[in-house]
Design an enzyme around this catalytic site. Sequence first.
Site, PDB file in Angstrom:
ATOM      1  N   HIS A 120       0.812  -1.248   0.101  1.00 36.91           N
ATOM      2  CA  HIS A 120      -0.037  -0.053  -0.187  1.00 36.91           C
ATOM      3  C   HIS A 120       1.118   1.377   0.108  1.00 36.91           C
ATOM      4  O   HIS A 120       0.551   2.190   0.155  1.00 36.91           O
ATOM      5  CB  HIS A 120      -0.798   0.009   1.553  1.00 36.91           C
ATOM      6  CG  HIS A 120      -1.966  -1.171   1.295  1.00 36.91           C
ATOM      7  ND1 HIS A 120      -2.689  -1.564   2.371  1.00 36.91           N
ATOM      8  CD2 HIS A 120      -2.400  -1.777   0.199  1.00 36.91           C
ATOM      9  CE1 HIS A 120      -3.644  -2.344   1.872  1.00 36.91           C
ATOM     10  NE2 HIS A 120      -3.416  -2.649   0.296  1.00 36.91           N
ATOM     11  N   CYS A 150       8.489  20.260 -11.552  1.00 35.73           N
ATOM     12  CA  CYS A 150       7.554  20.734 -12.653  1.00 35.73           C
ATOM     13  C   CYS A 150       6.685  21.802 -11.716  1.00 35.73           C
ATOM     14  O   CYS A 150       5.573  22.533 -12.222  1.00 35.73           O
ATOM     15  CB  CYS A 150       6.862  19.779 -13.330  1.00 35.73           C
ATOM     16  SG  CYS A 150       5.375  19.272 -12.255  1.00 35.73           S
ATOM     17  N   GLY A 187      -2.080  -9.388  12.514  1.00 35.22           N
ATOM     18  CA  GLY A 187      -2.738  -8.299  12.793  1.00 35.22           C
ATOM     19  C   GLY A 187      -3.522  -7.352  11.509  1.00 35.22           C
ATOM     20  O   GLY A 187      -3.297  -6.413  11.237  1.00 35.22           O
TER      21      GLY A 187
HETATM   22  N1  APR Z   1      -1.638  -7.865  17.607  1.00 38.03           N
HETATM   23  C1  APR Z   1      -2.219  -8.667  16.913  1.00 38.03           C
HETATM   24  N2  APR Z   1      -3.507  -8.277  16.046  1.00 38.03           N
HETATM   25  C2  APR Z   1      -4.115  -7.032  16.678  1.00 38.03           C
HETATM   26  C3  APR Z   1      -3.572  -6.087  17.772  1.00 38.03           C
HETATM   27  C4  APR Z   1      -2.295  -6.740  18.268  1.00 38.03           C
HETATM   28  N3  APR Z   1      -1.697  -6.057  19.125  1.00 38.03           N
HETATM   29  N4  APR Z   1      -4.138  -5.066  17.845  1.00 38.03           N
HETATM   30  C5  APR Z   1      -5.199  -5.162  16.740  1.00 38.03           C
HETATM   31  N5  APR Z   1      -4.991  -6.224  15.986  1.00 38.03           N
HETATM   32  C6  APR Z   1      -5.894  -6.763  14.849  1.00 38.03           C
HETATM   33  C7  APR Z   1      -7.303  -6.392  14.893  1.00 38.03           C
HETATM   34  O1  APR Z   1      -8.298  -7.417  15.804  1.00 38.03           O
HETATM   35  C8  APR Z   1      -7.709  -6.340  13.627  1.00 38.03           C
HETATM   36  O2  APR Z   1      -8.239  -7.642  12.992  1.00 38.03           O
HETATM   37  O3  APR Z   1      -5.447  -6.049  13.988  1.00 38.03           O
HETATM   38  C9  APR Z   1      -6.297  -6.007  12.791  1.00 38.03           C
HETATM   39  C10 APR Z   1      -6.263  -4.500  12.402  1.00 38.03           C
HETATM   40  O4  APR Z   1      -7.433  -4.460  11.300  1.00 38.03           O
HETATM   41  P1  APR Z   1      -7.422  -3.131  10.413  1.00 38.03           P
HETATM   42  O5  APR Z   1      -7.524  -1.985  11.242  1.00 38.03           O
HETATM   43  O6  APR Z   1      -8.538  -3.233   9.568  1.00 38.03           O
HETATM   44  O7  APR Z   1      -6.026  -2.949   9.594  1.00 38.03           O
HETATM   45  P2  APR Z   1      -5.579  -3.782   8.293  1.00 38.03           P
HETATM   46  O8  APR Z   1      -6.234  -5.110   8.141  1.00 38.03           O
HETATM   47  O9  APR Z   1      -4.218  -3.543   8.107  1.00 38.03           O
HETATM   48  O10 APR Z   1      -6.431  -2.753   7.001  1.00 38.03           O
HETATM   49  C11 APR Z   1      -6.002  -3.196   5.772  1.00 38.03           C
HETATM   50  O11 APR Z   1      -7.153  -1.130   5.157  1.00 38.03           O
HETATM   51  O12 APR Z   1      -7.427   0.852   5.498  1.00 38.03           O
HETATM   52  C12 APR Z   1      -6.955   0.130   4.853  1.00 38.03           C
HETATM   53  O13 APR Z   1      -5.059   0.802   3.409  1.00 38.03           O
HETATM   54  C13 APR Z   1      -5.438   0.539   4.720  1.00 38.03           C
HETATM   55  O14 APR Z   1      -3.793  -1.004   4.881  1.00 38.03           O
HETATM   56  C14 APR Z   1      -5.167  -0.852   5.334  1.00 38.03           C
HETATM   57  C15 APR Z   1      -5.984  -1.782   4.987  1.00 38.03           C
END
Ligand code: APR
Length: 242
Positions: A120, A150, A187
């Site tokens: 990303h 530019c 995560g």
């Molecule tokens: N350890 C492990 N997992 C965790 C922790 C932790 N300490 N804290 C939170 N989580 C988990 C949450 O339960 C959730 O499932 O991490 C996940 C975060 O999810 P999102 O906030 O949806 O993030 P992500 O999956 O990376 O989002 C994907 O969406 O908004 C777009 O471009 C953005 O890259 C991002 C993409």
Amino acid sequence: MDSETLSHVAQIISESEYLIALTGAGISKESNVPTFRGEDGMWRNYNAMELATPSAFARNPELVWEWYSWRQGLIAECKPNRAHSTLAKWEERGILNYVITQNVDGLHRRAGSANVLEVHGDLWATKCTECSHHGRLDAPADGVPKCPECGSKLRPDVVWFGESLDRDVMMSVYAELERADVCLVIGTSALVQPAASFPLIVKQCGGKVLEFNVEETPLSRIVDVHLSGRAGETLPRIDSLL
Ligand code: APR
């Protein structure tokens, strides 16, 4: 997290021929980087369609840069946590081959990981909206930065909703997914494509998928092992068993 499951996962990792990891915002949560959809997730407080789309930038580049500058300031204060450093250590020891990350925070590289595919983009990278200039900010943006070649507006070199991912990065990602016999999924809520489907490709190629998350996700139905817990605690515990 029961010790039997931890030992089982440590065994799968130590027997792995080609280990990769897919990470999301959750791996940086313990570094105080907010997630997107969690409890205090950014998309609960901000409207993604007003901040992370090409049309939002066309409408109001000042507002978009104001938000990215805030995120840059926040992340500049953050440090990699034990989950990031464990993956960097495994790369150094030849246990882990690549990290495929959805994160734009740069914390994997700051932890010492070299083999990182940022699908990303990168929060500090910029690109010109007119010419082919690509650059980097070494401090949070002040207003709308201009292209040194530019003079046009620069935009953050990240992938916004509705945009496709970088072709070369994706070529490398699919090559890693095909090679992998074990994929750690750490995560991520597994809700955003195409990254949410990467583990399915590893499964289709006969590989194993190990999920690290504080809660279940749509992927939890197909993974070989779901490790419930904070990645900054679970990964070091597995490392101690390797
Ligand atoms: N350890 C492990 N997992 C965790 C922790 C932790 N300490 N804290 C939170 N989580 C988990 C949450 O339960 C959730 O499932 O991490 C996940 C975060 O999810 P999102 O906030 O949806 O993030 P992500 O999956 O990376 O989002 C994907 O969406 O908004 C777009 O471009 C953005 O890259 C991002 C993409």
